[in-house]
Design a protein around this motif. Sequence first.
Motif, PDB file in Angstrom:
ATOM      1  N   UNK A   1      -4.656   9.912  -1.245  1.00 53.33           N
ATOM      2  CA  UNK A   1      -5.160   8.828  -2.083  1.00 53.33           C
ATOM      3  C   UNK A   1      -4.296   7.603  -1.808  1.00 53.33           C
ATOM      4  N   UNK A   2      -4.951   6.503  -1.509  1.00 52.49           N
ATOM      5  CA  UNK A   2      -4.241   5.268  -1.173  1.00 52.49           C
ATOM      6  C   UNK A   2      -4.308   4.304  -2.357  1.00 52.49           C
ATOM      7  N   UNK A   3      -3.142   3.764  -2.677  1.00 49.70           N
ATOM      8  CA  UNK A   3      -3.010   2.854  -3.806  1.00 49.70           C
ATOM      9  C   UNK A   3      -2.490   1.508  -3.311  1.00 49.70           C
ATOM     10  N   UNK A   4      -2.994   0.449  -3.899  1.00 44.36           N
ATOM     11  CA  UNK A   4      -2.357  -0.837  -3.663  1.00 44.36           C
ATOM     12  C   UNK A   4      -1.527  -1.197  -4.883  1.00 44.36           C
ATOM     13  N   UNK A   5      -0.544  -2.050  -4.668  1.00 40.07           N
ATOM     14  CA  UNK A   5       0.373  -2.435  -5.723  1.00 40.07           C
ATOM     15  C   UNK A   5       0.801  -3.882  -5.531  1.00 40.07           C
TER      16      UNK A   5
ATOM     17  N   UNK B   1      -9.679   7.449  -2.106  1.00 40.82           N
ATOM     18  CA  UNK B   1      -9.430   8.656  -1.302  1.00 40.82           C
ATOM     19  C   UNK B   1      -9.749   8.388   0.161  1.00 40.82           C
ATOM     20  N   UNK B   2      -8.827   8.781   1.009  1.00 46.03           N
ATOM     21  CA  UNK B   2      -9.045   8.769   2.457  1.00 46.03           C
ATOM     22  C   UNK B   2      -8.881  10.194   2.955  1.00 46.03           C
TER      23      UNK B   2
ATOM     24  N   UNK C   1       0.858  -1.189   0.000  1.00 47.57           N
ATOM     25  CA  UNK C   1       0.000   0.000   0.000  1.00 47.57           C
ATOM     26  C   UNK C   1       0.891   1.235   0.000  1.00 47.57           C
ATOM     27  N   UNK C   2       0.487   2.214  -0.788  1.00 47.93           N
ATOM     28  CA  UNK C   2       1.173   3.500  -0.863  1.00 47.93           C
ATOM     29  C   UNK C   2       0.109   4.585  -0.757  1.00 47.93           C
ATOM     30  N   UNK C   3       0.570   5.799  -0.529  1.00 44.62           N
ATOM     31  CA  UNK C   3      -0.362   6.924  -0.513  1.00 44.62           C
ATOM     32  C   UNK C   3       0.298   8.157  -1.088  1.00 44.62           C
ATOM     33  N   UNK C   4      -0.539   9.042  -1.565  1.00 43.92           N
ATOM     34  CA  UNK C   4      -0.042  10.309  -2.103  1.00 43.92           C
ATOM     35  C   UNK C   4      -0.998  11.419  -1.728  1.00 43.92           C
ATOM     36  N   UNK C   5      -0.478  12.376  -0.999  1.00 45.25           N
ATOM     37  CA  UNK C   5      -1.247  13.556  -0.621  1.00 45.25           C
ATOM     38  C   UNK C   5      -1.010  14.646  -1.654  1.00 45.25           C
ATOM     39  N   UNK C   6      -1.933  15.597  -1.766  1.00 44.77           N
ATOM     40  CA  UNK C   6      -1.778  16.681  -2.747  1.00 44.77           C
ATOM     41  C   UNK C   6      -0.460  17.415  -2.569  1.00 44.77           C
ATOM     42  N   UNK C   7       0.271  17.574  -3.645  1.00 44.93           N
ATOM     43  CA  UNK C   7       1.521  18.302  -3.606  1.00 44.93           C
ATOM     44  C   UNK C   7       2.694  17.552  -3.009  1.00 44.93           C
ATOM     45  N   UNK C   8       2.477  16.270  -2.691  1.00 45.33           N
ATOM     46  CA  UNK C   8       3.550  15.484  -2.078  1.00 45.33           C
ATOM     47  C   UNK C   8       3.866  14.265  -2.942  1.00 45.33           C
ATOM     48  N   UNK C   9       5.037  13.696  -2.685  1.00 46.83           N
ATOM     49  CA  UNK C   9       5.421  12.493  -3.403  1.00 46.83           C
ATOM     50  C   UNK C   9       4.696  11.277  -2.833  1.00 46.83           C
TER      51      UNK C   9
END
Length: 119
Positions: free
Chosen positions: A92-96, A114-115, A36-44
């Motif tokens: 936003x949380x992504x699975x991979x 989205x969380x 699981x990964x996540x990405x917030x607005x404006x962040x990596x």
Amino acid sequence: QVQLVESGGGLVQAGGSLRLSCAASGGTFSSYGMGWFRQAPGKEREFVAAVRVSGETRYPDSVKRRFTISRDNAKNTVYLQMNSLKPEDTAVYFCAADDPRYGIDYDYWGQGTQVTVSS
């Protein structure tokens, strides 16, 4: 073609919990390392959790003891239980999935869910 579909995101108050699910299809789920990964607005994009084929898990310090990753090979699904949520968990949380045929990077990605954690 492997497909990953996340679900379970939503709006929750700080201190609350959510459980994300990621359903896989089109491949051999039991042979994949899952993450699981996540990405917030404006962040990596940020690593959140991983579970190996063996069941061994790994977390960064930012979520350790709050988040738990698990997998159900019978259902081709990986979960992320998130407790004691904080506003900074908003992303936003992504699975991979990591296909062992193709090296060490994650090879397949979902579209994300989205969380949002309100203070």
